[in-house]
Every structure is written in C-alpha cells, then in structure tokens.
Motif scaffolding. Structure first.
Motif, PDB file in Angstrom:
ATOM      1  N   SER A  28      37.213  62.615  49.569  1.00 10.85           N
ATOM      2  CA  SER A  28      36.026  62.487  48.737  1.00 10.85           C
ATOM      3  C   SER A  28      36.426  62.022  47.335  1.00 10.85           C
ATOM      4  O   SER A  28      37.369  62.537  46.748  1.00 10.85           O
ATOM      5  CB  SER A  28      35.312  63.831  48.671  1.00 10.85           C
ATOM      6  OG  SER A  28      34.162  63.699  47.886  1.00 10.85           O
ATOM      7  N   GLY A  29      35.707  61.052  46.825  1.00  9.40           N
ATOM      8  CA  GLY A  29      35.960  60.561  45.479  1.00  9.40           C
ATOM      9  C   GLY A  29      37.238  59.757  45.342  1.00  9.40           C
ATOM     10  O   GLY A  29      37.769  59.601  44.245  1.00  9.40           O
ATOM     11  N   GLU A  30      37.711  59.206  46.433  1.00  9.81           N
ATOM     12  CA  GLU A  30      38.972  58.489  46.421  1.00  9.81           C
ATOM     13  C   GLU A  30      38.743  56.991  46.635  1.00  9.81           C
ATOM     14  O   GLU A  30      37.792  56.596  47.299  1.00  9.81           O
ATOM     15  CB  GLU A  30      39.851  59.022  47.549  1.00  9.81           C
ATOM     16  CG  GLU A  30      41.308  58.590  47.454  1.00  9.81           C
ATOM     17  CD  GLU A  30      42.127  59.074  48.653  1.00  9.81           C
ATOM     18  OE1 GLU A  30      43.345  59.200  48.514  1.00  9.81           O
ATOM     19  OE2 GLU A  30      41.552  59.308  49.725  1.00  9.81           O
ATOM     20  N   ILE A  31      39.611  56.182  46.047  1.00  9.94           N
ATOM     21  CA  ILE A  31      39.600  54.749  46.340  1.00  9.94           C
ATOM     22  C   ILE A  31      40.866  54.432  47.122  1.00  9.94           C
ATOM     23  O   ILE A  31      41.966  54.523  46.586  1.00  9.94           O
ATOM     24  CB  ILE A  31      39.581  53.895  45.056  1.00  9.94           C
ATOM     25  CG1 ILE A  31      38.391  54.276  44.172  1.00  9.94           C
ATOM     26  CG2 ILE A  31      39.542  52.413  45.408  1.00  9.94           C
ATOM     27  CD1 ILE A  31      38.410  53.595  42.814  1.00  9.94           C
ATOM     28  N   VAL A  32      40.694  54.103  48.383  1.00 13.45           N
ATOM     29  CA  VAL A  32      41.844  53.721  49.201  1.00 13.45           C
ATOM     30  C   VAL A  32      41.827  52.210  49.374  1.00 13.45           C
ATOM     31  O   VAL A  32      40.811  51.644  49.783  1.00 13.45           O
ATOM     32  CB  VAL A  32      41.817  54.417  50.575  1.00 13.45           C
ATOM     33  CG1 VAL A  32      42.821  53.778  51.523  1.00 13.45           C
ATOM     34  CG2 VAL A  32      42.105  55.900  50.419  1.00 13.45           C
ATOM     35  N   ALA A  33      42.923  51.566  49.041  1.00 15.19           N
ATOM     36  CA  ALA A  33      43.033  50.131  49.282  1.00 15.19           C
ATOM     37  C   ALA A  33      43.686  49.918  50.629  1.00 15.19           C
ATOM     38  O   ALA A  33      44.709  50.516  50.941  1.00 15.19           O
ATOM     39  CB  ALA A  33      43.862  49.477  48.187  1.00 15.19           C
ATOM     40  N   LEU A  34      43.045  49.071  51.427  1.00 17.57           N
ATOM     41  CA  LEU A  34      43.619  48.701  52.715  1.00 17.57           C
ATOM     42  C   LEU A  34      44.188  47.304  52.519  1.00 17.57           C
ATOM     43  O   LEU A  34      43.452  46.331  52.388  1.00 17.57           O
ATOM     44  CB  LEU A  34      42.513  48.725  53.771  1.00 17.57           C
ATOM     45  CG  LEU A  34      42.907  48.709  55.237  1.00 17.57           C
ATOM     46  CD1 LEU A  34      43.899  49.805  55.549  1.00 17.57           C
ATOM     47  CD2 LEU A  34      41.665  48.877  56.098  1.00 17.57           C
ATOM     48  N   GLU A 201      45.249  43.452  42.514  1.00 15.53           N
ATOM     49  CA  GLU A 201      44.010  44.233  42.574  1.00 15.53           C
ATOM     50  C   GLU A 201      44.263  45.640  43.072  1.00 15.53           C
ATOM     51  O   GLU A 201      43.699  46.610  42.586  1.00 15.53           O
ATOM     52  CB  GLU A 201      43.038  43.565  43.549  1.00 15.53           C
ATOM     53  CG  GLU A 201      42.530  42.269  43.019  1.00 15.53           C
ATOM     54  CD  GLU A 201      41.666  41.534  44.022  1.00 15.53           C
ATOM     55  OE1 GLU A 201      41.484  42.053  45.148  1.00 15.53           O
ATOM     56  OE2 GLU A 201      41.187  40.454  43.675  1.00 15.53           O
ATOM     57  N   VAL A 202      45.119  45.715  44.072  1.00 18.24           N
ATOM     58  CA  VAL A 202      45.450  46.999  44.657  1.00 18.24           C
ATOM     59  C   VAL A 202      46.022  47.922  43.592  1.00 18.24           C
ATOM     60  O   VAL A 202      45.622  49.080  43.458  1.00 18.24           O
ATOM     61  CB  VAL A 202      46.479  46.768  45.783  1.00 18.24           C
ATOM     62  CG1 VAL A 202      47.090  48.069  46.211  1.00 18.24           C
ATOM     63  CG2 VAL A 202      45.810  46.074  46.940  1.00 18.24           C
ATOM     64  N   ILE A 203      46.927  47.374  42.831  1.00 21.90           N
ATOM     65  CA  ILE A 203      47.570  48.185  41.799  1.00 21.90           C
ATOM     66  C   ILE A 203      46.564  48.559  40.717  1.00 21.90           C
ATOM     67  O   ILE A 203      46.588  49.658  40.172  1.00 21.90           O
ATOM     68  CB  ILE A 203      48.796  47.438  41.232  1.00 21.90           C
ATOM     69  CG1 ILE A 203      49.877  47.404  42.320  1.00 21.90           C
ATOM     70  CG2 ILE A 203      49.310  48.101  39.961  1.00 21.90           C
ATOM     71  CD1 ILE A 203      51.093  46.602  41.985  1.00 21.90           C
ATOM     72  N   PRO A 223      49.897  53.475  43.623  1.00 21.29           N
ATOM     73  CA  PRO A 223      50.205  52.415  42.666  1.00 21.29           C
ATOM     74  C   PRO A 223      51.378  52.773  41.751  1.00 21.29           C
ATOM     75  O   PRO A 223      52.200  51.915  41.423  1.00 21.29           O
ATOM     76  CB  PRO A 223      48.914  52.285  41.857  1.00 21.29           C
ATOM     77  CG  PRO A 223      47.851  52.775  42.759  1.00 21.29           C
ATOM     78  CD  PRO A 223      48.464  53.827  43.603  1.00 21.29           C
ATOM     79  N   ALA A 224      51.471  54.039  41.371  1.00 18.61           N
ATOM     80  CA  ALA A 224      52.533  54.442  40.449  1.00 18.61           C
ATOM     81  C   ALA A 224      53.910  54.371  41.092  1.00 18.61           C
ATOM     82  O   ALA A 224      54.925  54.287  40.400  1.00 18.61           O
ATOM     83  CB  ALA A 224      52.263  55.855  39.947  1.00 18.61           C
ATOM     84  N   GLU A 225      53.931  54.411  42.424  1.00 25.14           N
ATOM     85  CA  GLU A 225      55.227  54.497  43.104  1.00 25.14           C
ATOM     86  C   GLU A 225      55.734  53.147  43.588  1.00 25.14           C
ATOM     87  O   GLU A 225      56.723  53.067  44.298  1.00 25.14           O
ATOM     88  CB  GLU A 225      55.100  55.441  44.316  1.00 25.14           C
ATOM     89  CG  GLU A 225      54.798  56.868  43.929  1.00 25.14           C
ATOM     90  CD  GLU A 225      54.252  57.678  45.098  1.00 25.14           C
ATOM     91  OE1 GLU A 225      54.242  57.167  46.236  1.00 25.14           O
ATOM     92  OE2 GLU A 225      53.820  58.819  44.849  1.00 25.14           O
ATOM     93  N   VAL A 229      56.281  43.408  44.120  1.00 26.04           N
ATOM     94  CA  VAL A 229      57.325  42.927  45.026  1.00 26.04           C
ATOM     95  C   VAL A 229      57.456  43.864  46.224  1.00 26.04           C
ATOM     96  O   VAL A 229      57.528  43.436  47.380  1.00 26.04           O
ATOM     97  CB  VAL A 229      58.669  42.795  44.276  1.00 26.04           C
ATOM     98  CG1 VAL A 229      59.774  42.397  45.246  1.00 26.04           C
ATOM     99  CG2 VAL A 229      58.549  41.775  43.157  1.00 26.04           C
ATOM    100  N   GLY A 230      57.432  45.169  45.931  1.00 31.99           N
ATOM    101  CA  GLY A 230      57.533  46.157  47.002  1.00 31.99           C
ATOM    102  C   GLY A 230      56.357  46.057  47.957  1.00 31.99           C
ATOM    103  O   GLY A 230      56.528  46.104  49.179  1.00 31.99           O
ATOM    104  N   LEU A 231      55.165  45.915  47.392  1.00 34.58           N
ATOM    105  CA  LEU A 231      53.967  45.804  48.227  1.00 34.58           C
ATOM    106  C   LEU A 231      54.013  44.553  49.081  1.00 34.58           C
ATOM    107  O   LEU A 231      53.672  44.581  50.263  1.00 34.58           O
ATOM    108  CB  LEU A 231      52.716  45.774  47.341  1.00 34.58           C
ATOM    109  CG  LEU A 231      52.206  47.110  46.808  1.00 34.58           C
ATOM    110  CD1 LEU A 231      51.030  46.884  45.885  1.00 34.58           C
ATOM    111  CD2 LEU A 231      51.823  48.038  47.954  1.00 34.58           C
TER     112      LEU A 231
END
Lengths: 518, 317
Positions: A28-34, A201-203, A223-225, A229-231
């Motif tokens: 709930s209240g989360e933004i998950v990027a796929l 955008e994801v970040i 995003p913080a982790e 390049v990693g993504l």
C-alpha cells in the motif's frame, strides 16, 4: 499485507512463454517500477492482472484474498485501474463522456450529464489533475489525454494504478508533471505499478524496482542501491554501453546544403522559416528541439516527401529542392522516418519485402519490371544477420516483430542501400537500451565511413551522445549552433524552449543563422 | 405549369418516398456507429418486403405482415451479425452475399408459393391514419389543403419513421446506450477495458438495423405499393447508406438526407406526368435520385468522417 500480489503467473502464447512463473508484490502506498526490455513480458503480466488476458497458471491476490479476474470489469471491481500505453480514449467524445463511460450516472438509462461533470470536476480538484471536462479528447495534448486516463481509473474507484509505459509519448516537461502526479496519487493512498524501459525514470520515481527479462523476474532492487549501469546490465543480461564511444569527426566535403528553406505544414502555415545549414561527410549534425517546431517538415522536405515553398536543398552539389522521394533515393539520401509503423514499414508485408522497398525496381532485385524473389530473399537474409534482426525467417510479417526488431529492419534497409546522406528522425523512439545501443552504433559507423548524418531528436541524451554539431530549432528557425560538448542539457533546453530566440526579429534570426553557417 | 408541379401532393409524396430510405438509413447509422458496416440493408429491406406481403396474404392482417417483415429483417441481420462479429468476416463481403441471397431467396419463394415470378397478388394495405373532411374553399381552405395534404395524409409507418428519428437522435446523445454505442464504433477496445461487452453491443445494433430495414420493406409493400415485386427495393438500401453518410452518421441527419432523396424521387415521378410538355426524355428524370446520390457523396458534403473503427472486426486480447 500487500494490496496486490501475483503468485507464479505463467502465460504462454503459441511458441513463446511470455510470463514464466512471475511473482510480484505491491504494498500500500508504494511505487513499484516494472523494468524490462520490449518483449520482456511486462505488459503481458499487467494485462493478466487487468483481465485482458487469462493466465495459464498462477494466481492474483488483492488485499491478501485470491481474486478471480476474468475481464477488465472484474479488475475494476477489485479496485485495479490501468492506463494503457495506447490510450483507451474515444477521440470524438468529451473528457466527461470518456471518464464515465461504462459507469454513467443517471437513471432509466438516461445519463445525468450535470452529475457526471460534477464528479469529474471534484476528482480533478482532489488529485490536482486539471482538465476541461467538456473538451473533446481529439483536441487535447497527449499529456492531457493521459490525465484523462488517470482520472478515468480514479473515477472507477482504482486503489491500484498500473501505468504502462506512461512516458513513451510525453515531452520531458510532461514527464516531470507526470512524476509529481504519481507522487501525489501515492500520498492520497494509491499504490502504483510503473512499467517502463527507461532507466532514469525508474531511479527518479520508484520506491522499489522489479526487473524482468525474457518473461521472468530476474532481480529486485531499490533506487538507492543501484545505478543506471547496474540496472541496464540486469535488464539486458549483459553490459550495455549507454553512451557510444566515438572519435573526433573528420569532416569531408559538404554533402547536404540547405539554404534559406521555407516549408509549409499540413495546415498551410509556415513551419520551416528560412533555415540554412550544411552537413559534411563524416559528421553527425543533430537538430535539437521540442516536438512541433518544424523538424518534421524540414525532414520531409529534404527526403522529397514535402515540397518546399522557397530556398534550396543540394546534395553533393546536385539540386534536389524539388526532388520526389524516388529522386531523393536516387540521389543517395536515406531516411529513417520517425514513425516506423506509418512510414517506415508496410506492416502487412514480409521482412524481405520491406527490405527491398525503394530498391524494388532496380537491378538486381528486379528485371524488366518483374521482381526476383530469390535475389531479394538472399539480400534479406544477409541483412537480417548483419543487422541482428531477431526473426525465424525473412518471410515473417513485419507486424509480427517487436518494436526494436522492426526498427532494425528500417535501419537495415536505409543504411544497407549505401547512402551518402542519412536522415534519421527519432531513430530510437520507443526502443529499449539494447536496441538503442545498436542503432547508435550504426549511425556512428555511417559517420566513420565518411557519410553525412542528419539526426533529428527530441531526446537531449541522444543528441549529445551522437552529434558532432548541434543545431537548436525553435519555431521553424535555427536559433543556436553548438559544437559537441559545448552545451549541457540545461543550455540546450533553454534555447529549445525559446529562451534565446523567441523574440528574434527576422533580421536577428538571419544573423543567428548566418552565425550558424560554416 | 409550375403550379401544377408544386402541389401539396408533391411534398406528401416526398415524405412517403423518404420513409423507407429513412428507416433503413437510421438502421445503417445505428449499425455503423457500433462499428459494423451494413451493406445488406438492401437485401434486408427486400426480404422484409417479401415477408410482409406473404404473411399479409396468408393472414389477411397487414399488421401481422408488418411484424413478419420486422422479424424477417432481424433474421437476415442476425446472419450478418454472426458473420461479421463472431466469425470476424469481411463485413462488405458478408453484406454483399446477403444482398444476393435476398434477391435469389425472394425470387425462389415467389415461384414456390405463388407459382409465378414477377408480382404477387395485391395485399391488404394499411390506410392513412387520419380521414379528413373536405376543406372549404378560399384562402383558409388552401392553407388547410396544404397542411392536410403534406402532413396529415399519411400512413402510420410514415409517422413512426419521424418518431423513430427523433427518439434515436435523443437516445444516441443522451442515454447510456447511445454513449456506449458511439464508443463501440470509435474505439471498441476502450469500451472493452471499462467493462462494456463489444459483442453484445454490436449484436444489438445490427439486429436493430435489421428491424428498421425490415420495417422499411413493410412500408414499401403494405403502405405504398400494395404488392410485392421481385427486386422492388431497387437500390433503396444503397441510397439509404448514402443518406446515412450525408446525415453524418446521426439519426436526425439520416432522416433529413432521406427527405432530400425522397423529394428527388417524388419530383421525378411528378415530372414524368408532364412528359408531353417538357422535351426531356423520361429516363433523365428517373436518374434524378441516383445522380443526386452521386453528387452528394462525391463531395457536396465535404469530407465525411465515419466512426473510426467501422468495418473492423473486434478481437479480444
């Protein structure tokens, strides 16, 4: 407890496993990027959740309880809303009509339009999504249309909002606005699934990132982790070069000379207002600008699809001002059009047929007006392997390919023809990082082979990655010129939005353009 | 002579001639708004006309004949709906096939039922709704003669067509059904994603167009001609399609466009009566409605834009 949970979703299309045992949770209240490349199965997964496709295995849980979702109606009843990549809006209808469609207020089948309008106004105020309830969809900008889509989902009572590639069609400014809308939705208690293949955008927007590849979830991170390049590595499955390395340009003779060009748009208004520039062999010149500042008309005039009103166009000294598209091809001008579906490909033709278009009447592909299928097929197979088009055969229809592979077919045809000048308009629109890298390499290869490249792009990232010189276009005029590395995106953005040249008088504009000449 | 041509009778005749066109055109409008092209209007009208004649002859009750005509229209439309919605056939091919089928079927049934081709025996007709006293002489009488002649001299289906046009126009823009119908023809997937059944909506629209075109056939046989003749619709279904386009895919527009075509037809008939006085071959008058159709469709109306998804089968998923 997660508001939405997917357990082991499997979806099989003939010959392809689109989703292979995919599990996902949304709190709930989360933004998950796929995140994933085109064809990774992101949209398929969400279409299963929204009831547009039925899964071959697995289950969907809403608020911890199994939900049987057989149709969009069921999904809506479970509080799931979806904004599709291609908007599900009825163009001639009004904003209000579109929003209430399917759940119209009123009695005895008669719609209470006053109540409907009031509901729309209330919703748009509550969520800060300003829109005119009586405007027709066809008169709205794409960004506005997207707001209507979001309002539609909210009207239907969505608590979970799925956004499928929401930024694909937006201008940078609109993307910015969308992000703040998404954040305010979450503040109002919604949960959001954000489908995209764009790393930055994801970040920028996600709380959590789920990465899909080839129908499977291959990783999850925050995003913080991670970084771009990693993504990219996670998404493509190998190291991806986000910015192509290129050497200094070796400028040869001028290949394209455009002189005081004036072109009208479809409404007969002057879209290109006296543009002068030169592109030499061995350099990439980029036209940077916000969509709708005359780029389309400029490109069409150069490649013979639109008749200029005045001025001159020369390639290698030869006058092609009034050349037809066929004469432009004969003058060795190739064109990667901005819309591969409408202009780049005939979707109902095979790959081989698409590859030969434009050269189909020439030897060796045709003899005395009769096409030679075996020669064409052989050429097609060669180019398919040279340009890495992923397809079982050259006889597959273009419509069956993914966006990235379709674009490779266009690039293969236009570059395979051996042009002196390549005009590339938005050559990576809608492509994922792997395909972007490929197209960029091809463009740089052209330049390194001593050919001239004119690039038109709305994406500053792309302009700065490829260009040796950047011409900023604003309201049909070239307002500034920069050498590669001379301007950052803020400077470019400033001039692109009229910062330096909005009040330019014709004389001053002419001076600015002369300054832009070599 | 102009006074002999421009009479109440001419306008009354225009209204009568417009009725079958308008009914079929409104049917076509509803059908196309849902996203299905119905080129079979011609065949449906013809089948309706035949069923109306046959059942009226069999029962002696013209109202039963009207009902039969409507049901026959619905039946043919159901074939079109099944082919173009469920089987996703090409809608023009299906419609053309049905037109040929209707022509053959009615001809065949004529022979089987009545033992001869051509025209059936006269059927019992439906009379005009109002019987009016003879108007007095003088100016008041002249006005009355016009009002009565143009507006009050008609049979029930002629009035029904006007009511249907008004109601359909209102329903298309003010009701849930109308909004959903318009969405179906423009962007069926958008309708689907908000839980509207595309198949059901299109089926209903196609059947409705069948009922209306069947009613048009009934009007032709039971109110206007009084017997069935092979191919008696004579292209009216196609003119109705043109009227639908001219009317910009609205019921009211379809009606008004039909009125124009009806007027051309009425004028043509009237002019033929003056054959002796006008030195133009009668064939030219006969051409009038068709020439008008061509002119109207070829561009007097400018670019007409129909529903975006018309003619495209819808496939879920």
């Amino acid at each position: 407890m997660p508001v939405l949970e997917l357990r082991g979703i499997t979806k099989i299309f003939p010959g392809v496993v689109a989703n292979d045992d995919v599990s996902l949770t949304l709190d709930s209240g989360e933004i998950v990027a796929l995140l994933g490349e085109n064809g990774a199965g992101k949209t398929t997964l969400m279409n299963v959740v929204y009831g547009l496709l039925s899964a071959d295995g697995g289950e969907v849980l809403v608020d911890g309880k199994p939900a049987r979702i057989k149709s969009p109606r069921d999904a809506i009843d479970h509080g799931i809303g979806m904004v599709h990549q291609h908007f599900m809006l009825v163009e001639p209808l009004t904003v209000t009509e579109n929003i209430v469609l399917g759940r119209e207020p009123g009695r005895w089948g008669v719609i209470d339009f006053a109540a409907a309008r009031e509901r729309v106004r209330a919703l748009s105020e509550q969520y800060g999504l300003k829109v005119d309830p009586d405007a027709k969809i066809q008169d709205l900008s794409v960004g506005m249309q997207q707001r209507v889509e979001i309002l539609k989902a909210l009207y239907q009572g969505a608590r979970v909002l799925i956004l499928d590639e929401p930024t694909a069609v937006l201008t940078p400014q609109e993307v910015h606005e969308l992000f703040s809308v998404v954040r305010s939705l979450v503040e109002e208690g919604l949960s959001v699934v954000f489908i995209t293949h764009k790393l930055e955008e994801v970040i920028a927007v996600a709380d959590r990132i789920v990465v899909m590849r080839d129908g499977r979830v291959v990783g999850e991170t925050k995003p913080a982790e991670t970084d771009m390049v990693g993504l990219a590595r996670m998404m493509v499955g190998r190291d991806v070069v986000l910015r192509i390395e290129k050497g200094a340009s070796v400028c040869g003779e001028p290949v394209l000379e455009v002189e005081d060009l004036h072109v009208l748009d479809d409404r007969r208004l002057e879209a290109v207002r006296g543009v002068t520039f030169t592109v030499c062999g061995g350099e990439v010149v980029a036209i940077a600008g916000v969509d709708g500042n005359g780029q389309r008309e400029l490109v069409e005039a150069i490649v013979g699809l639109r008749r200029p009103q005045g001025g001159a166009i020369r390639t290698k000294g030869r006058d092609v001002t009034h050349a037809t598209a066929r004469e432009a091809i004969e003058a060795k001008i190739s064109h990667i059009p901005e819309d591969r579906h409408r202009r780049g490909l005939v979707l109902d033709f095979t790959i081989a047929e698409n590859l030969v278009l434009g050269d189909h009447r020439e030897e060796p592909y045709a003899k005395r007006g009769v096409m030679r299928p075996s020669v064409i097929a052989e050429m097609a197979r060669e180019r398919i392997s040279a340009y890495d088009v992923r397809t079982p055969s050259e006889r597959v229809l273009a419509s069956a390919l993914s966006g990235g592979n379709q674009q490779k077919v266009v690039v293969a045809r236009e570059i395979g023809r051996g042009p002196e000048l390549l005009v590339a308009a938005q050559p990576t629109r809608g492509l994922d990082v792997g395909a972007i890298e490929f197209v960029h390499r091809q463009i740089i290869a052209q330049r390194d082979a001593g050919k001239a490249v004119l690039l038109v792009s709305f994406e500053l990232e792309e302009v700065m990655a490829l260009a040796d010189r950047i011409l900023v276009i604003y309201e049909g005029r070239i307002v500034r010129e920069f050498a590669a590395g001379e301007a950052d995106d803020q400077t470019l953005g400033y001039y692109m939005t009229g910062g330096g040249g909005s009040k330019l008088e014709p004389a001053a504009a002419a001076a600015a353009e002369t300054g832009g000449e070599r | 002579m102009l006074g002999d041509i421009i009479t109440p009778d001419l306008f009354a005749s225009a209204l009568r001639m417009a009725t079958p066109l308008a009914l079929a055109a409104i049917g076509g409008t509803i059908c196309e708004r849902s996203g299905v092209v119905n080129i079979a209007l011609e065949g449906i009208m013809l089948t309706g006309a035949f069923a109306g004649a046959a059942i009226t002859l069999a029962t002696g009750n013209p109202w039963v004949g009207v009902l039969a005509a409507v049901l026959a229209g619905v039946a043919i439309a159901a074939i079109h709906a099944f082919a173009s919605i469920n089987l996703r056939a090409d809608q023009v091919v299906s419609g053309t096939g049905l037109n040929i089928l209707a022509l053959g079927l009615t001809g065949f049934l004529m022979e089987r039922l009545y033992g001869h081709p051509g025209t059936t025996d006269p059927v019992k007709m439906i009379r005009p709704l109002f019987s009016l006293p003879k108007p007095p002489e003088g100016f008041v009488g002249e006005v009355l003669r016009w009002v009565e002649g143009v507006f009050l001299s008609h049979t029930p289906i002629v009035y029904a067509a006007i009511v249907i046009a008004v109601v359909a126009q209102w329903a298309m823009y003010k009701t849930r059904w109308g909004l959903r119908l318009r969405a179906l023809g423009e962007h069926p997937k958008a309708a689907d994603t908000v839980g509207i059944s595309v198949y059901r909506g299109r089926w209903a629209a196609v059947l409705m167009s069948g009922a209306l075109a069947g009613l048009a056939g009934a009007n032709l046989v039971i109110e206007q001609v009084g017997s069935f003749t092979e191919n008696m619709t004579n292209g009216r279904g196609f003119i109705a399609l043109a009227a639908n386009i001219f009317g910009r895919w609205t019921p009211a527009g379809s009606y008004l466009a039909s009125l124009l075509f009806g007027f051309a037809d009425a004028l043509q008939i009237k002019l033929q009566m003056f054959r002796g006085q006008i030195d133009i071959p009668p064939q030219f008058f006969l051409m009038l409605p068709y020439v008008l159709t061509v002119i109207v469709l070829a561009g007097v109306i400018g670019r007409a834009v129909g529903p975006a998804a018309v003619g495209q089968p819808y496939e879920k998923g």
